[in-house]
Every structure is written in C-alpha cells, then in structure tokens.
Design a protein around this motif. Structure first.
Motif, mmCIF file in Angstrom:
data_model
loop_
_atom_site.group_PDB
_atom_site.id
_atom_site.type_symbol
_atom_site.label_atom_id
_atom_site.label_comp_id
_atom_site.label_asym_id
_atom_site.label_seq_id
_atom_site.Cartn_x
_atom_site.Cartn_y
_atom_site.Cartn_z
ATOM 1 N N ASN A 1 36.657 48.309 52.341
ATOM 2 C CA ASN A 1 37.973 47.858 53.848
ATOM 3 C C ASN A 1 38.063 46.309 53.624
ATOM 4 N N TYR A 2 38.620 45.733 53.623
ATOM 5 C CA TYR A 2 38.957 44.573 53.443
ATOM 6 C C TYR A 2 39.474 43.778 54.774
ATOM 7 N N ALA A 3 38.926 42.361 54.649
ATOM 8 C CA ALA A 3 39.407 41.693 55.992
ATOM 9 C C ALA A 3 39.935 39.869 55.886
ATOM 10 N N PHE A 4 40.549 39.860 56.542
ATOM 11 C CA PHE A 4 41.765 38.165 57.111
ATOM 12 C C PHE A 4 41.507 37.174 58.386
ATOM 13 N N GLN A 5 40.405 36.443 57.693
ATOM 14 C CA GLN A 5 40.481 35.758 59.824
ATOM 15 C C GLN A 5 41.160 34.230 59.210
ATOM 16 N N ASN A 6 41.055 33.329 60.580
ATOM 17 C CA ASN A 6 42.423 32.172 60.647
ATOM 18 C C ASN A 6 43.972 32.671 60.112
ATOM 19 N N ILE A 7 43.828 33.551 60.726
ATOM 20 C CA ILE A 7 46.015 34.436 60.303
ATOM 21 C C ILE A 7 46.650 33.971 61.562
ATOM 22 N N GLY B 1 42.830 36.130 13.021
ATOM 23 C CA GLY B 1 44.216 35.530 12.737
ATOM 24 C C GLY B 1 44.831 33.862 11.921
ATOM 25 N N ASP B 2 43.897 33.402 13.119
ATOM 26 C CA ASP B 2 43.098 31.988 12.716
ATOM 27 C C ASP B 2 41.985 31.463 12.798
ATOM 28 N N ASP B 3 40.922 32.037 13.153
ATOM 29 C CA ASP B 3 40.142 31.369 13.692
ATOM 30 C C ASP B 3 39.899 31.070 14.661
ATOM 31 N N GLN B 4 40.409 31.490 15.621
ATOM 32 C CA GLN B 4 40.307 30.750 17.031
ATOM 33 C C GLN B 4 39.351 31.344 17.336
ATOM 34 N N LEU B 5 39.016 30.344 18.808
ATOM 35 C CA LEU B 5 37.464 30.376 19.431
ATOM 36 C C LEU B 5 37.610 29.529 21.036
ATOM 37 N N PHE B 6 38.065 30.756 21.569
ATOM 38 C CA PHE B 6 38.090 30.143 22.769
ATOM 39 C C PHE B 6 37.637 30.493 24.043
ATOM 40 N N SER B 7 37.305 29.729 25.287
ATOM 41 C CA SER B 7 35.830 30.156 26.435
ATOM 42 C C SER B 7 36.604 29.872 27.483
ATOM 43 N N ASN B 8 35.992 30.081 28.715
ATOM 44 C CA ASN B 8 36.414 29.787 30.132
ATOM 45 C C ASN B 8 35.903 30.243 31.032
ATOM 46 N N ALA B 9 35.312 28.702 31.718
ATOM 47 C CA ALA B 9 34.479 29.067 32.779
ATOM 48 C C ALA B 9 35.286 28.458 34.121
ATOM 49 N N THR B 10 35.252 29.438 35.146
ATOM 50 C CA THR B 10 35.281 29.152 36.396
ATOM 51 C C THR B 10 34.359 29.364 37.670
ATOM 52 N N LEU B 11 34.354 28.235 38.736
ATOM 53 C CA LEU B 11 33.696 28.777 39.635
ATOM 54 C C LEU B 11 33.975 28.357 41.087
ATOM 55 N N GLY B 12 33.689 29.069 41.896
ATOM 56 C CA GLY B 12 34.191 28.865 43.452
ATOM 57 C C GLY B 12 33.683 28.786 44.479
ATOM 58 N N VAL B 13 34.159 28.463 45.971
ATOM 59 C CA VAL B 13 33.157 28.358 47.202
ATOM 60 C C VAL B 13 33.691 27.949 47.874
ATOM 61 N N GLY B 14 33.718 29.519 49.608
ATOM 62 C CA GLY B 14 34.467 29.404 50.172
ATOM 63 C C GLY B 14 33.987 30.125 51.459
ATOM 64 N N THR B 15 34.082 29.313 52.080
ATOM 65 C CA THR B 15 33.438 29.599 54.243
ATOM 66 C C THR B 15 34.225 29.944 54.981
ATOM 67 N N LYS B 16 34.940 30.238 55.769
ATOM 68 C CA LYS B 16 35.817 30.643 56.845
ATOM 69 C C LYS B 16 37.084 29.584 56.683
ATOM 70 N N ASN B 17 36.498 28.391 56.153
ATOM 71 C CA ASN B 17 38.325 27.989 57.025
ATOM 72 C C ASN B 17 38.262 26.478 55.548
ATOM 73 N N ILE C 1 34.627 36.454 55.432
ATOM 74 C CA ILE C 1 34.578 36.244 56.606
ATOM 75 C C ILE C 1 33.753 36.612 57.430
ATOM 76 N N LYS C 2 32.210 36.286 57.027
ATOM 77 C CA LYS C 2 31.762 35.818 57.567
ATOM 78 C C LYS C 2 31.026 34.785 57.634
#
Length: 775
Positions: A63-69, A257-273, A240-241
C-alpha cells in the motif's frame, strides 16, 4: 532594469489574475496498492508524484498513500530494482482516489517519463525528444568523482577530463556552455567557458539524472544547443499518519585508482504538511594511478613515449552539503533549498616542461532556491522558481601560492535566476505552458590574470508551448523569445611593474536577441512502440570569454584573443542551431530497443582558430565564427532471454565538420560501443537483487581531428561487478563492488586534456555501501 520590471509585471499579472481562486482548491488523498503478476504485494516500491515532487514507498502490504493533494492532472511513477518501472497519468477531481498497479519482474532498465523536454512531466511514449535516464540505483552503482564521469557511458555522452578531479559533459560533440546543467529546476552556473572548469554538483541524495540530447532553448532559454543534463534530487517525504516519519541514509565508499574515500549522510523528517531534509558529504582523493610501463602517444609534433605510474599533483578534496524545507497543503507545495559545494583540485602538468609544477584550483559554490507549485484551479497551475547562486573560483600557480593566497585567477560570479510558468488545460487533450524567465549576472575579475572582464548581464525570455494528446499520437509546438543585454565594466587587463595600467577595456554594451522554437510528433501505434521526430532551434550568445579574452590562458596553454579584442567594431552574432532528431523506442516483453539519429547545424559557431604566431611563448589562437555541423546516432538494446539474465549493447557515433576549414572540430568524441552481460535474481535468501556483471567498452581510434589536435588510438576496457540489496530499517540498502579497467590497459582517451603526456587511470577496485533508513 527595464527587463527586470517587465518580468515582475508578468509574474504579478499571472498571480493576481488567478489568485482569488486559489483558496477554493480542494485537496484529496491518493492511495493504492502495488502487486506483482501473481497479485502478491510488492514492498519498497518508490512512488512519486512528479509534478509536485512528493515521494513515498509501499509497505509490506504493497500500500501507498499521499495526502493534501489538490485536484488536477498528475503523473505517478512506480520504481523498484528488479521490477519493470511504470508511470500512471491521473486526473484528480474530488474525494479520495484509488490507483492500483501491477509490476512484472524485469532486469531491463528504461526511462518511463520525460520531465526535461517538457514543462510538465510526460510519459516517455509521448516524448518527442531523445531522452535517457540514470536511475537512483544506477547512480549508486556508477557514481564517480564527477558528474561527467558518472554519465560518460550513456549513449551520446562523453567526458572532457582533466584527471579524475575535473569532468565536463559532452553531448553529441558539444560541450561547455553548449550543454546546460539543471539542478532541481535551476540552471547551474560555474564559468563553463573554461576547458578546466567543471560543474560543481553533488552526486549524493539523487533520485535520477535525465539527459536530453538536442537543443532545449524552448524550455531553458539561452545555451544548451547540444542538450541538457537534469540532476534531480530525491523528494521530501511527508507522513500520512499522525506521527512524523524519520528517514535518511549513509553512503560510504572508496576507489583504489586514486586512493579515494568518500562519505555522505542524509537525515530528514516529515509530518503531514511539513518536511525537512539535510545532507553532508566529504570526498578526498590522492594522486591518480596509471598503468606502469611506457606507452607511445601521438602529439602534433610526432610520437612521444610517456611513462606510467602515479600522476604528481592530481588529487582533490571536496566538502558538500545542503538542506531542503518544504510545505505540503491544500494550496500546493512550497520548497526552499540551500546547496554548498567547496572543492580544491590539483592539476597535473607536463613533466617534461616542469616536473615540479603544482597548479591548483579552489572553488566555492553556494545556491539558495525557492520553488512552488500551486493548483489554482483544476485547469491552471502556477510554478515559480527563484534562485541565487554565488561562485568564487581561485586558481594558483603552486601550493605555496595557495597557502599564501597569491591568486593567479580570481573570479567572483553572482547569478539571480527566476522563472514563472502557468500550466493550463484548454480541453481534455490539449494542454500547454506560458511563462517568462529572467537572469541577472554580475562578474568581478579580481586577480592579475584577466581572462574575462567585469560585467553585468540581464537576460529576459518569454515562451509558449501547446501540446495535443490523442489516442495514438502526441503533437507539440512552442516558441520563445530571449534577449540578453551585456554591460561591460572598465577592466584593467595589464599593468606595468609599478601598477600603472597598460591595457584597459573601456565600458561598452552589447545586446543579443533570438527567436527559438520546437515542433515534434510522437506516434504510438502499439503500447510497446513509439516513433518520434523533432525539429528544434536553439541559440547561445557569445560568452564574455569568447568576446574579450586577451592573453595567456594557463588552462589551455594558449595565447587567446576574443572577437571584440581583435576588432572593437566587430558585431558578433549568437550561435544558432537547427536540429533534426528522429528515433524509435520499443519495449516488448523481453526486448527493449532505443535508436535515435540526428543532424545539428550550428551557424556562427565559435571556436579558437590557430594563427601560426607565438606570443609570450604560447601559440596564438583567435576566436572565430563559422558554420559547423554535427551528424550521428545513438542506440541501446537490452535483451532478457531468461528470467535471471540480461544482455545489453549500446553506443554512439558523431561526425563533426567546420564548414570554414573542412576539418573536424577539436575534441570530437570517437565512436564507442559498450557490451554487458548481467546475471541477477529477484531474491536469494535474505538478499534482494543479487547480481554479477561483466562488460567491455570498445572505443575506436580518432583520426578525424583538427590539424593541430593529436590523433588517438582505439582501446578496449574490461570491467566487472557484483552486488546485492538487503532490507534495513524499513528500507533497501545496497552493497556494490566493481573493477574498472580490469586488464590494467594502457591507453589515452581522446577527450583527456592529459593525452599528450599522461595515460588514463589504470585498474581500480571500487566499493560502495548505501544504507538508507526510515522509521
């Protein structure tokens, strides 16, 4: 100022005339269930409303759902690795609406929508452009240090490289300001006139990368007569809750190939609106490793033997980050964004000229943006986009100069860019977009080396596009007018030992205008077959560099003189292209075929022409205009003879010609063909989509060159990879291990700026771990 006032009038009129209806737009809920061919639910399917930039994923029950469309016309996409991707067009009226869909298992990857070639996203079968896509999962597998290197194996795309730290995308033989980079609806500005100036774009937290091959001036205005690269970030997520949804991810990786190191961090929060998301990334590379031993290369003066090993002074370091804030309500969607990108790049020089040379660059780019989507009624939608970009580029002749902040080049560019689009539906099958755009740029050249003058530039555009959808065909036509006013400020190009001016560029004004447009037709006699054709006109005003450069350009090792430098009374004309594009898209059961052919004629094409003279120890090149042509094709074939096996072949060819000289244009990409065999199962125990693949990239010799350009031999690169997905914290994580240049082949790529004195990278073992989460 006159152009800015006119733009504001257009924006205010559009809002004022329709604003009273905005508050009465009803909002609804979109929900549904995604199942497989046996009617079993599919979890972790990414579901996106493309028009609003809203995304969610299916739960264990599918199941999936979107609100306020708000009510209106929308395009939904459904994607999960190991299954076919689908799109669904819907007309949301009132009340909650149920949309169920079934996805079959498939290893074939094809784009299902086109948002780059139209003001609104459309199903790919209705697109009249040559469009391809790199999905989020494909980006994870192929992510390299630069945008150009990440997409260079897509048909029609190449990479002008300066080591592994700088890459400039090439589309159908055109590059620099002939290729537009769009990031989340905003034109990316990064002094693209320089051969060693690459786009500063984060490759993390991306939903996909779309590439449109061919002129796109109707949609995006000036520049882009070769095509568009549209980098699209992952949308914000809303709950949606009653309780919020928390999500994000960690990416870790490295390349030998070039001794490369990488990293990334993502953080998010969502309410209804409300939605908020941030990301932060870091990457560091050491000197590039090339195959050991000696290798003969061609140069304009004859054959030269070069030696492999590490390339001195070829590492890089970058810090990148950003944040997005969004609101989703009955009025529509609002989003505010910030992106920052700081990079330091070391550039390897010819060791025969100076083995200890250590030039380097320091680039800082910051972007603030606002975008909105307001469904004013069921038939009208307003989309404003505003951005402000600041870029500082500093170049130093040595590491010591950088430490002491002794700048050889210092450019400070500020760009304000705004557009407003009013989408409208005239009848059931007729829709279109009317709007305007405005750009203001201010450049300051602050160091001793003056490649471009101080200037202010204002560009204004208005456009109209209409589209007719019928049962088996789609027809669209559009027109656009743009005008650019360039105000050159007084600039001292040269001083004596006491600081007294010797060479001064006086204030002056130039204006460039252009009418552009496009007409196209897509015909689908069957659901699995689409035939399309497009005729488009693009334009590009001469860059400030091409007009006024006057001196040694260390990046190209040439003494270059601009059109207005040579003749102050000259009246340079904008480049103007006429492009004819035609193609076929076939996706039937276990076979997918995409084929496109094109011819692009560019009048007033600007290029550096050698004079045979020498100044200050460098060959002299004058900026010249003439007619040029680009003819070629691209193809992609995918065949899945068994449930667990897919075979693919893709490639491209372009032939260029300078009509004034009869020669090919510099940096014309050689023909390439790429073959791959991949074995993959949908599930093996707790592992999802485990795969193993083997590939070969076959690049032809390039003997059709400019007389002062080096020819290059052909080469074949082998590669292999293995990986799998797994469930972690209600999301799908992935591990990918690959080996590039498996045989450690010695070669030089024709588009490498090091090709006269250094080989391309050797064997590289690459490992990437991507762990998203949601709770």
């Amino acid at each position: 100022m006159r152009n800015l006032i006119l733009f504001k009038i257009i924006l205010l009129f559009a809002i004022h005339s329709l604003y009273p209806q905005t508050s009465f737009v009803e909002s609804n809920k979109i929900k549904g269930r995604v199942t497989d061919e046996k009617n079993k639910p599919i979890e972790f399917v990414s579901v996106t409303i493309q028009d609003l930039g809203l995304s969610t994923s299916t739960d264990q029950k599918g199941n999936y759902a979107f609100q306020n469309i708000p009510k209106g016309n929308y395009l939904l996409t459904f994607k999960r690795s190991g299954y076919e991707s689908k799109s669904l067009e819907l007309n949301l009226t009132t009340g909650d609406t149920l949309y169920n869909i079934s996805l079959g298992e498939s290893l074939i990857e094809t784009p299902v929508i086109d948002v780059t070639g139209s003001f609104n996203g459309i199903d790919i079968s209705k697109s009249t452009f040559s469009v391809t896509e790199l999905s989020s999962r494909s980006i994870t597998k192929n992510r390299s240090q630069t945008l150009a290197e990440t997409i260079q194996n897509i048909p029609g795309i190449s990479n002008v490289s300066t080591g592994t730290g700088i890459g400039k995308p090439v589309i159908r033989g055109l590059t620099s300001q002939s290729v537009l980079i769009i990031h989340d609806g905003v034109k990316h500005e990064s002094q693209q006139w320089g051969d060693e100036h690459g786009p500063e774009i984060s490759l993390f937290d991306l939903d996909r990368i779309e590439i449109l091959r061919g002129p796109a001036s109707l949609i995006y205005g000036a520049d882009g007569i070769g095509g568009v690269i549209n980098v699209i970030s992952k949308p914000l997520e809303f709950s949606i809750k009653q309780k919020p949804v928390y999500y994000g991810g960690i990416v870790l990786g490295g390349f030998s190939g070039d001794d490369q190191l990488f990293s990334n961090a993502t953080l998010g929060v969502g309410t209804k609106n409300f939605g908020l998301k941030g990301h932060f990334g870091y990457r560091k590379t050491q000197d590039v490793k090339t195959p050991n031993g000696i290798f003969d290369v061609h140069t304009p003066s004859g054959t030269r033997t070069i030696t492999g090993g590490k390339l001195f002074n070829s590492g890089a370091e970058e810090i990148q980050g950003g944040a997005n804030l969004g609101f989703n309500g009955k009025f529509g969607v609002l989003s505010f964004g910030f992106e920052t990108f700081a990079r330091e790049i070391k550039i390897h020089e010819d060791p025969e000229e100076d083995p200890d040379a250590a030039p380097n660059q320091k680039i800082n780019t910051n972007q603030f943006s606002f975008a909105g989507s307001f469904n004013l009624t069921g038939k009208f939608k307003l989309e404003p986009v505003v951005s402000y970009q600041l870029q500082t580029r500093k170049e130093f002749e040595s590491a010591q100069d950088k430490d002491e902040n002794i700048e050889a080049l210092h450019l400070d560019l500020k760009t304000f860019d705004g557009s407003v689009k009013l989408h409208h539906t005239i009848a059931k099958n007729i829709s279109g977009t009317f709007g305007g755009s405005f750009t203001n740029q201010k450049n300051q050249t602050l160091a001793e080396e003056k490649l471009i003058p101080n200037y202010n530039a204002n560009t204004l555009g208005i456009f109209l596009l209409e589209k007719l959808n019928a049962k088996h065909f789609t027809f669209f036509a559009g027109a656009r007018f743009d005008t650019k006013k360039l105000e050159i400020k007084e600039t001292v190009f040269e001083t004596d030992s006491l600081g007294n001016p010797l060479k001064i560029l006086l204030p002056q004004s130039l204006t460039f205008d252009a009418f552009t447009g496009s007409v196209g037709l897509a015909y689908s006699p069957q659901s699995y077959l689409s035939i399309y054709a497009n005729l488009g006109r693009g334009w590009r005003p001469p860059s400030e560099f091409e007009l006024f450069v006057d001196g040694v350009h260390e990046g190209t090792q040439r003494f270059e003189r601009g059109i207005k430098t040579l003749d102050s009374l000259a009246e340079p004309k904008p480049e103007a292209s006429i492009n004819i594009d035609a193609g076929v898209r076939l996706s039937h059961k276990s076979l997918s075929v995409q084929l496109s052919v094109f011819r692009n004629q560019v009048d007033n094409f600007i290029y550096p022409s050698p004079t045979g003279d020498t100044l200050e120890g460098h060959p002299v090149f004058n900026m010249t205009q003439a007619q040029s042509s680009f003819v070629g094709y691209e193809y992609t074939v995918q065949f899945q003879p068994m449930k667990w096996l897919v075979l693919s072949a893709s490639g491209d060819f372009v032939k260029t010609k300078n009509e004034a000289t009869g020669n090919s244009l510099p940096f014309t990409p050689p023909m390439k063909n790429i073959f791959e065999l991949k074995l993959q199962k949908t599930q093996m125990g707790k592992l999802l989509n485990p795969y193993i693949k083997f590939g070969a990239k076959v690049v032809s010799a390039q003997s059709q060159t400019d007389p002062l350009e080096s020819k290059t031999d052909g080469y074949t690169l082998l590669n292999a990879g293995v990986g799998f997905d797994f469930v972690f914290a209600k999301s799908v994580a992935s591990v990918d291990f690959s080996v590039d240049n498996l045989a450690d082949t010695k070669y030089v790529d024709h588009l490498s700026r090091y090709k006269g004195y250094a080989m391309n990278p050797g064997r590289s073992f690459n490992l990437q771990l991507s762990v998203p989460f949601k709770f």
